[in-house]
Enzyme design. Structure first.
Site, PDB file in Angstrom:
ATOM      1  N   SER A 181      32.787  29.739  20.680  1.00  0.00           N
ATOM      2  CA  SER A 181      33.178  29.964  19.288  1.00  0.00           C
ATOM      3  C   SER A 181      32.823  31.351  18.778  1.00  0.00           C
ATOM      4  O   SER A 181      33.372  31.792  17.766  1.00  0.00           O
ATOM      5  CB  SER A 181      32.538  28.907  18.381  1.00  0.00           C
ATOM      6  N   SER A 217      36.790  27.759  16.558  1.00  0.00           N
ATOM      7  CA  SER A 217      35.473  27.675  15.944  1.00  0.00           C
ATOM      8  C   SER A 217      35.511  26.659  14.804  1.00  0.00           C
ATOM      9  O   SER A 217      36.342  26.754  13.900  1.00  0.00           O
ATOM     10  CB  SER A 217      35.044  29.040  15.397  1.00  0.00           C
TER      11      SER A 217
END
Length: 306
Positions: free
Chosen positions: A91, A254
């Site tokens: 992420s 993310s």
């Protein structure tokens, strides 16, 4: 898990410290007194072996005495100075990669006790662009790492893969900041992929921090899944006082403040400052070794984090 380890470390430190103190101030004087009585009552005095036997520490006391300063030093270092973390997901690519081992500066945002996490000494606040480690608001037993995008009072918009920020207007200031499009410089494709899709790499500037982000042009915004703050549009947020808006640098891979809201100040663990080791973790499925065994070391990644 990290919180449980902190509690366990505190308990072990207290336990070994109490044993050490009990021996030094109570048991050891009693052994010396017993030796003195034995020498008085023995004609010609005791031999060296008998003296050592009377003064000898019990085995568990010796172990605690040796372990206490080491464990106490680890507790101080880990709780108040620096704590190591491992990056488990992508992420924060390209800034941080899976297999990076980082140091987090624990005193950057206040010195807190290691058990209840109450601030004892104020040392500073997050700045826009900082990479922070924090307790995930929806499950505080999990540590997350993201970049600070919004500060208290800021207005944040993320629309069509473009970030806009209107900084908070200080009380009494007449000329308030306007909504600003956060500019980025396209650095091309081909270095990072999500499946078969090449990701765009762009350089973005947040505050005084220049960093790279990844955007997947083939992946639509998931605005329908965004956290809906009362009184704002689906892709707009106003950061409450005492909280922060955090996003991953890998924008389309993310789960961050866009989806679950804000990071409370009390959830902050520290600021990521240094990569001290980086392993390549690209072992093929047909390998006879487990997937967690590194395939190499990325020495070029070691150093400060920006």
């Amino acid at each position: 898990m990290a919180q449980y380890f902190s509690i366990l470390l505190v308990l072990i430190t207290l336990g070994t410290g109490l044993v050490w103190a009990l021996d030094r101030y109570f048991l050891a004087p009693r052994r010396r007194e017993a030796l003195a009585r034995a020498e008085v009552s023995t004609t010609g005095g005791l031999d060296e072996e008998s003296r050592e036997k009377l003064l000898a520490e019990p085995g568990f006391v010796e172990s605690c005495r040796g372990a206490f300063p080491v464990i106490a030093a680890v507790l101080v270092l880990r709780s108040f100075l620096y704590e190591p973390f491992q990056i488990p997901s992508g992420s924060m690519m390209p800034t941080l990669l899976v297999g990076d081992f980082i140091l987090v500066e624990k005193f950057a945002y206040g010195i807190k006790d290691p058990v209840w996490r109450k601030e004892m000494v104020a040392t500073g606040k997050p700045k826009r662009g900082d990479i922070i480690v924090f307790k995930y608001p929806e499950d505080p037993s999990v540590d997350f790492i993201k970049r600070v995008v919004g500060l208290p009072g800021d207005k944040i918009i993320y629309r069509n893969k473009q970030l806009y920020i209107q900084p908070a207007c200080p009380e009494g200031q007449k000329d308030c900041p306007t909504l600003t499009k956060i500019g980025s410089v396209d650095k091309g494709q081909g270095q990072y992929f999500l499946g078969n899709f090449a990701l765009d790499r762009r350089t973005e500037t947040l505050g005084e921090v220049e960093h790279d982000i990844l955007v997947n042009p083939a992946f639509p915004d998931r605005a329908g899944d965004y956290y809906q703050q009362a009184g704002t549009r689906r892709d707009e947020w106003i950061v409450p006082q005492g909280q922060y808006f955090a996003m991953g640098d890998n924008r389309d891979n993310s789960r961050d403040s866009r989806f679950w809201g804000f990071v409370p100040e009390q959830n902050l663990v520290g600021r990521a400052v240094f990569i001290w080791m980086s392993f390549e973790m690209d072992r093929q499925p047909d390998s006879w070794l487990p997937s967690w065994v590194p395939t190499g070391v990325r020495f070029g990644r070691l150093g400060p984090i920006h």
